[in-house]
Design an enzyme around this catalytic site. Structure first.
Site, PDB file in Angstrom:
ATOM      1  N   HIS A 194      28.713 110.506 -39.901  1.00  0.00           N
ATOM      2  CA  HIS A 194      28.595 111.914 -40.296  1.00  0.00           C
ATOM      3  C   HIS A 194      27.168 112.191 -40.777  1.00  0.00           C
ATOM      4  CE1 HIS A 194      29.895 115.860 -41.517  1.00  0.00           C
ATOM      5  NE2 HIS A 194      29.295 115.678 -42.669  1.00  0.00           N
TER       6      HIS A 194
ATOM      7  N   ALA B 148      42.908 110.626 -41.731  1.00  0.00           N
ATOM      8  CA  ALA B 148      43.284 111.794 -40.927  1.00  0.00           C
ATOM      9  C   ALA B 148      42.708 113.099 -41.475  1.00  0.00           C
ATOM     10  CB  ALA B 148      44.808 111.878 -40.819  1.00  0.00           C
TER      11      ALA B 148
ATOM     12  N   ASP C 272      36.293 114.134 -42.173  1.00  0.00           N
ATOM     13  CA  ASP C 272      35.202 113.298 -42.687  1.00  0.00           C
ATOM     14  C   ASP C 272      35.540 112.677 -44.040  1.00  0.00           C
ATOM     15  OD1 ASP C 272      33.517 113.795 -40.434  1.00  0.00           O
ATOM     16  OD2 ASP C 272      33.109 115.774 -41.237  1.00  0.00           O
TER      17      ASP C 272
HETATM   18  C1  GAR Z   1      25.917 113.086 -35.104  1.00  0.00           C
HETATM   19  O1  GAR Z   1      24.922 113.460 -35.997  1.00  0.00           O
HETATM   20  C2  GAR Z   1      27.236 112.869 -35.830  1.00  0.00           C
HETATM   21  O2  GAR Z   1      27.096 112.397 -37.117  1.00  0.00           O
HETATM   22  C3  GAR Z   1      27.788 114.263 -35.837  1.00  0.00           C
HETATM   23  O3  GAR Z   1      27.530 114.732 -34.554  1.00  0.00           O
HETATM   24  C4  GAR Z   1      26.286 114.195 -34.123  1.00  0.00           C
HETATM   25  C5  GAR Z   1      26.471 113.694 -32.722  1.00  0.00           C
HETATM   26  O4  GAR Z   1      25.240 113.490 -32.104  1.00  0.00           O
HETATM   27  N1  GAR Z   1      29.190 114.248 -36.195  1.00  0.00           N
HETATM   28  C6  GAR Z   1      29.747 115.137 -37.020  1.00  0.00           C
HETATM   29  O5  GAR Z   1      29.160 116.109 -37.456  1.00  0.00           O
HETATM   30  C7  GAR Z   1      31.182 114.839 -37.375  1.00  0.00           C
HETATM   31  N2  GAR Z   1      31.618 115.633 -38.454  1.00  0.00           N
HETATM   32  P1  GAR Z   1      25.137 112.772 -30.685  1.00  0.00           P
HETATM   33  O6  GAR Z   1      26.240 113.355 -29.791  1.00  0.00           O
HETATM   34  O7  GAR Z   1      23.782 113.121 -30.181  1.00  0.00           O
HETATM   35  O8  GAR Z   1      25.310 111.296 -30.917  1.00  0.00           O
END
Ligand code: GAR
Length: 218
Positions: free
Chosen positions: A123, A156, A159
């Site tokens: 996250h 579940a 985050d």
């Molecule tokens: C990442 O920064 C991940 O932490 C976030 O999406 C991005 C995906 O980047 N996830 C969340 O926000 C989950 N709550 P990517 O597709 O370029 O790896």
């Protein structure tokens, strides 16, 4: 001593098998693929799955010669049916650990239980601050001067779940959501790879299906 129990505990000894779930570009996943390809991370990426068609994450996995699948959220009448289909598909690869890497869906407690609680999430904020789909935007809007990234065992919730590792990233005065997210992702990639490496060699305890934690290498 009682042997650890889990879906793949049997007599199996070999690289930790992971299934990675993505919803978008999969740049963090690419860093994992590169680390495996360059021999810096001894895990087996059994498959990469997405919740929607046409993700770059799946495309780049195919380019890397990996097994891929899509369990399209919009093709199922209910969340429960989608979740059950996802569970079966992921289970078919018998992963030791499932990794949510930019997977923008909540999975059920049944899903997590099926994989012995070994569902890892990354996250882009210092949880429990700024959970949800806009962790970077929300941190910027709040005006924090330091944010970062978190790798944790997901439950579940949104985050939530036990934190494994975090890295701080300083917010610059002229940061936009994009510039800040890019710097966070640099830290996030390193953190994810480091956690996977430490998990694979047993330096980090993983949930076991008896409800405890175990530190044995996969
Ligand atoms: C990442 O920064 C991940 O932490 C976030 O999406 C991005 C995906 O980047 N996830 C969340 O926000 C989950 N709550 P990517 O597709 O370029 O790896």
């Amino acid at each position: 001593m009682k042997a650890a129990e889990g879906p793949r505990d049997l007599a199996y000894r070999g690289p930790m098998r992971i299934v990675v779930l993505v919803s978008g570009t999969g740049s963090n996943l690419q860093a994992v693929i590169d680390a495996v390809t360059h021999g810096e991370l001894d895990v087996e990426i059994a498959a990469v799955g997405a919740d929607r068609e046409g993700t770059y994450g799946v495309e780049r996995s195919e380019d890397a010669g990996l097994e891929t699948f899509v369990v399209n959220f919009n093709s199922f009448p209910t969340r429960a049916e989608w979740d059950a289909a996802l569970t079966e598909r992921v289970a078919s690869y018998a992963p030791d650990v499932v990794v949510s890497s930019g997977f923008m869906r909540i999975v059920s407690a049944d899903f997590i239980e099926r994989f012995g609680g070994r569902y890892l999430n990354t996250h882009p904020a210092l949880l429990p601050a700024f959970p949800g789909a806009h962790g970077v935007r929300d941190a910027l809007a709040y005006g924090v001067k330091v944010t970062g990234c978190t790798v944790h065992w997901a439950d579940a919730g949104v985050d939530t779940g036990p934190i494994i590792a975090q890295e701080a990233v300083v917010v610059e005065a002229d940061d936009t959501e994009e510039s800040l997210h890019e710097r966070i992702k640099v830290a996030e990639r390193k953190l994810l790879i480091d956690v996977l490496r430490r998990l694979a060699v047993g330096e980090i305890a993983a949930p076991s299906s008896d409800g405890g934690m175990r530190t044995s290498a996969f």
